[in-house]
Design a protein around this motif. Structure first.
Motif, PDB file in Angstrom:
ATOM      1  N   GLN A 336       2.030   4.653  40.708  1.00 27.05           N
ATOM      2  CA  GLN A 336       1.290   5.371  41.748  1.00 27.05           C
ATOM      3  C   GLN A 336       1.680   6.838  41.801  1.00 27.05           C
ATOM      4  N   GLN A 337       2.919   7.140  41.412  1.00 28.39           N
ATOM      5  CA  GLN A 337       3.398   8.521  41.434  1.00 28.39           C
ATOM      6  C   GLN A 337       3.322   9.182  40.051  1.00 28.39           C
ATOM      7  N   GLN A 338       2.547   8.547  39.138  1.00 27.10           N
ATOM      8  CA  GLN A 338       2.381   9.085  37.779  1.00 27.10           C
ATOM      9  C   GLN A 338       3.734   9.207  37.070  1.00 27.10           C
ATOM     10  N   LEU A 339       4.619   8.245  37.300  1.00 27.43           N
ATOM     11  CA  LEU A 339       5.969   8.295  36.733  1.00 27.43           C
ATOM     12  C   LEU A 339       6.292   7.018  35.959  1.00 27.43           C
ATOM     13  N   SER A 340       5.280   6.431  35.324  1.00 29.79           N
ATOM     14  CA  SER A 340       5.530   5.236  34.509  1.00 29.79           C
ATOM     15  C   SER A 340       6.465   5.588  33.359  1.00 29.79           C
ATOM     16  N   PRO A 341       7.451   4.730  33.077  1.00 28.80           N
ATOM     17  CA  PRO A 341       8.399   5.038  31.993  1.00 28.80           C
ATOM     18  C   PRO A 341       7.767   4.925  30.624  1.00 28.80           C
ATOM     19  N   ILE A 342       8.360   5.606  29.656  1.00 26.15           N
ATOM     20  CA  ILE A 342       7.899   5.538  28.271  1.00 26.15           C
ATOM     21  C   ILE A 342       8.216   4.167  27.678  1.00 26.15           C
ATOM     22  N   CYS A 343       9.402   3.671  27.991  1.00 27.90           N
ATOM     23  CA  CYS A 343       9.799   2.373  27.463  1.00 27.90           C
ATOM     24  C   CYS A 343      10.596   1.625  28.527  1.00 27.90           C
ATOM     25  N   ILE A 344      10.571   0.308  28.432  1.00 33.84           N
ATOM     26  CA  ILE A 344      11.216  -0.550  29.428  1.00 33.84           C
ATOM     27  C   ILE A 344      11.978  -1.662  28.707  1.00 33.84           C
ATOM     28  N   LYS A 345      13.203  -1.914  29.152  1.00 30.60           N
ATOM     29  CA  LYS A 345      13.969  -3.057  28.675  1.00 30.60           C
ATOM     30  C   LYS A 345      14.310  -3.932  29.871  1.00 30.60           C
ATOM     31  N   ARG A 346      13.693  -5.100  29.938  1.00 29.35           N
ATOM     32  CA  ARG A 346      13.944  -6.019  31.053  1.00 29.35           C
ATOM     33  C   ARG A 346      15.150  -6.906  30.737  1.00 29.35           C
ATOM     34  N   ARG A 347      16.002  -7.082  31.758  1.00 34.42           N
ATOM     35  CA  ARG A 347      17.173  -7.957  31.601  1.00 34.42           C
ATOM     36  C   ARG A 347      17.283  -8.824  32.853  1.00 34.42           C
ATOM     37  N   PRO A 348      16.403  -9.813  32.986  1.00 31.27           N
ATOM     38  CA  PRO A 348      16.365 -10.619  34.212  1.00 31.27           C
ATOM     39  C   PRO A 348      17.652 -11.407  34.464  1.00 31.27           C
ATOM     40  N   THR A 349      18.348 -11.794  33.400  1.00 33.97           N
ATOM     41  CA  THR A 349      19.594 -12.561  33.601  1.00 33.97           C
ATOM     42  C   THR A 349      20.659 -11.719  34.288  1.00 33.97           C
ATOM     43  N   ASP A 350      20.584 -10.388  34.116  1.00 33.57           N
ATOM     44  CA  ASP A 350      21.537  -9.491  34.769  1.00 33.57           C
ATOM     45  C   ASP A 350      20.937  -8.810  35.993  1.00 33.57           C
ATOM     46  N   ASN A 351      19.686  -9.198  36.335  1.00 28.58           N
ATOM     47  CA  ASN A 351      18.968  -8.554  37.451  1.00 28.58           C
ATOM     48  C   ASN A 351      18.798  -7.049  37.235  1.00 28.58           C
ATOM     49  N   ARG A 352      18.643  -6.652  35.975  1.00 27.77           N
ATOM     50  CA  ARG A 352      18.553  -5.221  35.655  1.00 27.77           C
ATOM     51  C   ARG A 352      17.263  -4.927  34.890  1.00 27.77           C
ATOM     52  N   VAL A 353      16.835  -3.669  34.985  1.00 25.55           N
ATOM     53  CA  VAL A 353      15.753  -3.147  34.152  1.00 25.55           C
ATOM     54  C   VAL A 353      16.149  -1.743  33.739  1.00 25.55           C
ATOM     55  N   ARG A 354      15.898  -1.427  32.487  1.00 24.24           N
ATOM     56  CA  ARG A 354      16.258  -0.113  31.938  1.00 24.24           C
ATOM     57  C   ARG A 354      14.971   0.640  31.646  1.00 24.24           C
ATOM     58  N   LEU A 355      14.854   1.860  32.193  1.00 22.65           N
ATOM     59  CA  LEU A 355      13.641   2.667  32.072  1.00 22.65           C
ATOM     60  C   LEU A 355      13.922   3.914  31.255  1.00 22.65           C
ATOM     61  N   GLY A 356      13.028   4.258  30.343  1.00 24.00           N
ATOM     62  CA  GLY A 356      13.199   5.432  29.487  1.00 24.00           C
ATOM     63  C   GLY A 356      12.294   6.574  29.895  1.00 24.00           C
ATOM     64  N   TYR A 357      12.865   7.796  29.992  1.00 22.95           N
ATOM     65  CA  TYR A 357      12.104   8.985  30.390  1.00 22.95           C
ATOM     66  C   TYR A 357      12.480  10.179  29.520  1.00 22.95           C
ATOM     67  N   THR A 358      11.540  11.106  29.385  1.00 21.10           N
ATOM     68  CA  THR A 358      11.856  12.383  28.744  1.00 21.10           C
ATOM     69  C   THR A 358      12.673  13.232  29.716  1.00 21.10           C
ATOM     70  N   ALA A 359      13.344  14.248  29.173  1.00 25.12           N
ATOM     71  CA  ALA A 359      14.159  15.131  30.000  1.00 25.12           C
ATOM     72  C   ALA A 359      13.308  15.842  31.042  1.00 25.12           C
ATOM     73  N   GLU A 360      12.054  16.086  30.721  1.00 19.29           N
ATOM     74  CA  GLU A 360      11.151  16.814  31.622  1.00 19.29           C
ATOM     75  C   GLU A 360      10.822  16.018  32.875  1.00 19.29           C
ATOM     76  N   ILE A 361      10.789  14.692  32.763  1.00 20.36           N
ATOM     77  CA  ILE A 361      10.317  13.844  33.855  1.00 20.36           C
ATOM     78  C   ILE A 361      11.455  13.133  34.588  1.00 20.36           C
TER      79      ILE A 361
END
Length: 807
Positions: A336-361
């Motif tokens: 909604q804020q035009q901030l969707s990540p470039i790449c995503i690594k889901r880790r449900p067993t650790d309750n974590r998600v890793r989001l990838g962004y450029t330095a600009e964003i």
């Protein structure tokens, strides 16, 4: 919005870096735009960087700020003085001085976001003002237009423009402007008329958004590169320009941080009818990338792209929370804020998600995540880590290409791999690595993926006389293709009148000739089977004389197959179908070559194409287009019955299986129609007057019955022959087309010295008139029929396709 048809042209800062660049842009505008087109501009050269530096110096209280402002002013003043003369020059310098005073005053105030944006906006204002003045000086009427007057949005990390309100305001702005309009990119205004910037590279977004607002059919983005390459050409020297990309492929490339295409640029394209073209302002005639509004079709990666400085943000949800629910909520919030990540690594067993962004964003994303953390009722931990890079493959079907996927994993596994993500849309595979020097990896990937031989599957329809000749030639010549082009040919299907054989592992052409065991097939099922082919490209060769086969040409194109045909039916079909075939191959980026339809192996169509492409215009075509009729009338002397010669030609295989195809003149009529269309004229078969040698009664017989009654031809031919002979002339069957006199096919009396009168048996002759060849026509003569020369024409077209595939 606007009854006026407009196109959009956008010029980036590198295209406006100095006076020479401005003059080059002036030439482009004069040659490539229309009087009501809209031209979007960025700040000239490094102006935006200079203004950002100025703001930083001012915030730091550094006295060098005034020096920076003076230097910026001098740069702009130099552009004005080098480009404009007299009164225009004085007007723009005076306006510049006013702007510099305004900036100086703003720098003395407390600089909030709006004041900073107002200072930054001057770069685009100066470019638009100067370019409009330069156009007017060159007698190309133009006005400059500040986009803050119509683009309406609110301050945000990625501002969302109110298109409805912006369209209304733009309509009002354009009402009184009758020439070209030079519009500022990058900037917009809020409802209080405060300046809002659209983010770095916002001018490209401004251009496609403007196209959506005025319902333009085309947006051309001019920069210092010709478009999208298979890799960054500054890093990979043998990277190749991608002349066409689907909109989905382009959007995926932009989403992954491409320096040429930006994600927001393509958002307005999806929701409008516009096409986008990327071109180089430095070399405007040396290639471009067209972004087409069509479904992506392909068998693998087209592009290797990368990000040198990738930032990862780890978000950890509380153990008690519903991971899927928290994850969905987070992704929706970012989108909604035009901030969707470039790449995503889901880790449900650790309750974590890793989001990838450029330095600009990344800073904007972190701010949004902190806000999300404060609003959510469950505990959330946010951690920002840097020191990563990303390499990705982009192209339709890349995730299903086992060979490319394997090669990609092999090469990236030699580095410190963090994670790999496969695109849900099957358009990309990206790998996140610990930060490394990317050039060696990019070169290695590019070579491994794109410099390997392209595998070309070939399917033959028509295993008759000519088909057998081509199979023999293919068996002899196929080894030469890999020597000359970076391709591998595989004959994988052969079909005749009794059925065919399909084997993607490959067929031996010589064995097919000796032991052909066809199986019956249903067209719909065959097309579905062919669509599952494993090759980089599939080529259909149609050597039949079947009208039914030609009806499947549009479906060949829709499946992404290329076509080589000697079959004349599609080329001589009614315009509606002929144009549909042409459009289908164009829309699906497939090739249809049909040089064997006229003149067998003679370079007729290629010669006409050469004339057309070089700026000439074919005005007339005439000649003897039938090898069969050429042989018959060269042999006929009035002593032996014409019917006897026909039977002799039929027995020697010089005629079609039904000789009436030749004798009726319909085959010649189709060839003349194909050539007239090739010359650019809209014609129908019915537009060509036809004199048939066969009466309606003879046409009603079956083939064997016709041969029994063939002597009915003799009287008419003998009468015409004697009439010609009495006048000292010879009798020939001639085809003629002229854009002034129309088209006809039939018997003619010619002088014995006429070029059409003295041919070798079975020869064709083609006489082509054009503006350049007005008084002395281009003449092409040689064997125009026969198994060997027709098979050679098919093979030549196949080699031409291989050249295109190997680029």
């Amino acid at each position: 919005m606007d009854a006026v048809k407009r196109s959009i042209h956008k010029f980036g800062g590198s295209s406006l870096a100095d006076a020479t660049c401005y003059r080059r842009v002036l030439t482009i505008i004069s040659q490539h735009t229309n009087a009501r087109d809209l031209i979007v501009v960025s700040a000239a050269g490094k102006t935006t960087n200079q203004l950002l530096e100025l703001l930083q110096l001012a915030e730091d209280g550094d006295q060098a700020a005034s020096d920076r402002l003076i230097a910026t002013c001098e740069y702009q003043k130099k552009l004005i003085k080098e480009l404009l003369s007299d009164e225009l020059c004085e007007q723009l310098i005076a306006a510049l001085q006013d702007d510099i005073h305004t900036i100086g005053h703003l720098l003395e105030t407390s600089l909030d976001r709006y004041a900073k944006n107002q200072i930054l906006a001057h770069g685009e204002v100066w470019s638009a003002r100067l370019l409009a003045a330069l156009l007017n000086q060159a007698e190309l009427p133009a006005d400059d237009l500040d986009s803050r007057l119509f683009l309406t949005t609110e301050l945000a990390a990625q501002p969302i423009v109110d298109e409805t309100l912006s369209r209304q305001k733009l309509t009002h702005c354009l009402e009184s402007l009758t020439g070209r309009v030079v519009v500022t990119g990058f900037i917009a205004g809020d409802r209080q008329q405060r300046t809002v910037t659209l983010g770095r590279n916002g001018s490209d977004y401004s251009a496609t958004l403007l196209a959506a607002l005025v319902d333009a059919h085309q947006t051309t983005i001019w920069s210092d590169v010709a478009g999208v390459f298979s890799a960054d050409p500054r890093r990979v020297k043998d990277a190749e320009l991608q002349t066409k990309l689907s909109l989905d492929e382009a959007a995926e490339l932009a989403r992954l941080g491409s320096p040429v295409l930006h994600a927001r640029t393509l958002q307005p394209v999806v929701e409008s009818r516009q096409h986008v073209q990327l071109r180089c302002s430095y070399t405007p005639d040396e290639g471009s990338t067209q972004i087409h509004r069509r479904l992506p079709k392909g068998k693998g990666a087209k592009i290797v792209t990368s990000i040198d400085d990738l930032h990862l943000v780890d978000v950890e949800f509380s153990a008690e929370s519903d991971y899927q629910q928290e994850y969905n909520q987070l992704i929706i919030l970012l989108a909604q804020q035009q901030l969707s990540p470039i790449c995503i690594k889901r880790r449900p067993t650790d309750n974590r998600v890793r989001l990838g962004y450029t330095a600009e964003i990344v800073e904007f994303a972190l701010a949004a995540l902190q806000e999300y953390k404060q609003q959510t009722t469950s505990a959330v931990t946010i951690e920002h880590v840097s020191g990563f890079c990303m390499v990705a493959l982009v192209g339709s079907g890349v995730t299903d290409n086992a060979l490319q996927s394997h090669q990609f994993y092999q090469l990236i596994s030699e580095h410190n791999l963090t994670f790999v993500q496969t695109g849900e849309n099957h358009l990309s595979i990206c790998a996140v690595l610990q930060q490394v020097v990317l050039e060696p990896l990019l070169k290695e990937l590019h070579t491994a993926l794109f410099k390997q031989p392209r595998r070309i599957g070939v399917v033959l329809f028509g295993k008759g006389n000519i088909g057998a000749g081509w199979l023999s030639l293919f068996a002899e010549q196929m080894h030469k293709v890999p020597e000359q082009q970076n391709v591998e040919l595989c004959l994988c299907g052969v079909y005749g009148s009794r059925g065919g054989v399909l084997d993607f592992n490959g067929l031996d052409a010589t064995r097919v000739l000796d032991t052909f065991q066809p199986e019956p097939f249903v067209w719909e099922q065959l097309l579905s089977n062919l669509a599952l082919h494993p090759f980089d490209e599939l080529v259909i060769i149609d050597i039949t004389a079947s009208e039914a086969v030609s009806y499947y040409y549009p479906e060949f194109a829709q499946h992404g197959f290329h076509l080589i045909s000697a079959n004349k039916f599609a080329g001589a079909a009614k315009s509606e179908f002929y144009n549909r075939v042409q459009q289908s191959f164009s829309d699906n980026e497939c090739h249809w070559l049909y040089n064997a339809t006229v003149g067998a192996g003679l370079p007729i169509q290629s010669s006409m194409d050469m004339l057309q492409y070089s700026g000439d215009q074919v005005t007339a075509v005439s000649g003897i287009f039938s090898g069969t009729l050429s042989w018959l009338f060269q042999q006929y002397d009035g002593e032996v019955g014409f019917s006897q010669l026909v039977e002799q030609a039929w027995q020697q295989g010089l005629t079609e299986p039904d000789p009436r195809e030749d004798l009726s003149g319909k085959d010649v009529q189709r060839k003349l129609l194909i050539l007239s269309r090739e010359a650019g004229y809209e014609m129908e078969l019915s537009d060509i007057k036809l004199e048939s040698l066969v009466s309606e009664e003879l046409m009603s017989f079956k083939v064997d019955e016709f041969l029994e009654h063939c002597e009915d031809l003799d009287a008419k031919i003998l009468r015409m022959f004697n009439k010609a002979k009495k006048q000292g002339l010879v009798l020939r069957y001639v085809a003629r087309f002229s854009h002034k006199a129309g088209a006809q096919v039939g018997l003619e009396f010619l002088e014995p010295t006429h070029p059409f009168a003295n041919l070798l048996p079975c020869d064709n002759i083609f006489s082509i008139n054009s503006h350049w060849y007005r008084h002395n026509p281009l003449v092409i003569q040689g064997p125009g029929a026969g198994k060997d020369v027709t098979a050679g024409a098919i093979q030549s077209d196949l080699f031409q396709l291989c050249k295109l595939f190997s680029r």
